[in-house]
Write an enzyme that holds these catalytic residues in place. Structure first.
Site, mmCIF file in Angstrom:
data_model
loop_
_atom_site.group_PDB
_atom_site.id
_atom_site.type_symbol
_atom_site.label_atom_id
_atom_site.label_comp_id
_atom_site.label_asym_id
_atom_site.label_seq_id
_atom_site.Cartn_x
_atom_site.Cartn_y
_atom_site.Cartn_z
ATOM 1 N N SER A 87 40.060 37.884 35.558
ATOM 2 C CA SER A 87 39.169 37.766 36.706
ATOM 3 C C SER A 87 38.415 36.458 36.578
ATOM 4 C CB SER A 87 38.170 38.936 36.721
ATOM 5 O OG SER A 87 37.091 38.708 37.596
ATOM 6 N N TYR A 117 32.435 44.811 32.454
ATOM 7 C CA TYR A 117 33.580 44.203 33.129
ATOM 8 C C TYR A 117 33.771 42.762 32.672
ATOM 9 C CZ TYR A 117 36.661 42.801 36.986
ATOM 10 O OH TYR A 117 37.714 42.336 37.734
#
Length: 256
Positions: A142, A155
């Protein structure tokens, strides 16, 4: 001939937006695809949607469980005899909260799927590719695997971990002509972003989306196809001299 003609691909997180769109592109380019996901019903829906494009099999699997990872690898070998491409894509977003309000259990869950799942996929797919001395692995990270994002510590930590695993795997597998790269998307129009928007602003998710969009120079979220196009390139022989790289597909977020 297609860009992936006669190649076999495994896609984890296969019933989600990015996984399913990538499978569609792979199939259109001549690949055979094994879709892996925890949600059996969603897998069957995805298979039904994709069957017109080519040869698809599905395996229900929890990517955090080693026996189940070993099983999806074996199921692919039983169906197709080999694995040429591995899109290590399954992931979860976790809770939006400051570090001081994050539960250890939630941290463990995010790291379990996003790091342990990636690690186990590498552990069990690499021997298949090493035996035939070829293959391309694309790990899903990401933009949050390259920068910090307040409120998303588990995350962010997990996606940084994916980038590190990618570099190690690329170095270890290079002698067998296996390429390993990671992709780093900006916010993408998928279920995950709907969840995060609600987490950022439970009373006005649309306002949260507008704020996220303002951080993207191209002034929009990515679409699943934007990510799938990059994954297709990395899966194909067009990227045969690329390994150990982190590919942003982020609408310019990394330029600031």
């Amino acid at each position: 001939m297609g860009r992936l003609d006669r190649k076999t691909a495994v896609i984890t997180g296969g019933s989600g937006g990015i996984g399913k769109k990538t499978a569609e592109l792979f199939l259109k380019e001549g690949a055979r695809v094994c879709l892996v996901d925890l949600d059996e019903n969603a897998l069957q829906v995805a298979k039904e949607e994709l069957k017109g494009f080519g040869d698809v099999v599905t395996v229900t699997s929890n990517v955090t469980e080693e026996d189940q990872v070993r099983n999806y690898v074996q199921n692919t070998l039983d169906a197709y005899g080999t694995i040429d491409i591995f899109f290590n894509n399954a992931g979860v977003e976790g809770k939006v909260a400051p570090i001081t309000e994050q539960a250890v259990e939630d941290l463990d869950k995010v790291l379990g799927v996003n790091v342990r799942g990636i690690f186990l996929g590498l552990k069990h797919v690499l021997p298949v590719m090493t035996k035939k001395e070829s293959g391309s692995i694309i790990n899903m990270s990401s933009v949050s695997g390259l920068i910090g994002v307040p409120g998303l510590a588990p995350y962010v930590a997990s996606k940084h971990g994916v980038a590190g695993l990618t570099k190690v795997a690329a170095l270890e597998a290079a002698s067998a002509s296996i390429r390993v790269n990671s992709v780093h998307p900006s916010p993408v129009n998928t279920r995950m972003m709907r969840s995060l928007e609600k987490g950022y602003n439970p009373k006005d998710a649309e306002a949260a989306r507008e704020k996220r969009t303002e951080a993207i120079p191209l002034a929009r979220y990515g679409e699943s196809e934007d990510i799938a196009n990059l994954v297709l390139f990395l899966a194909s022989d067009e990227s045969k001299f690329i390994t150990g790289s982190q590919y942003r597909v982020d609408g310019g977020m990394g330029a600031g």
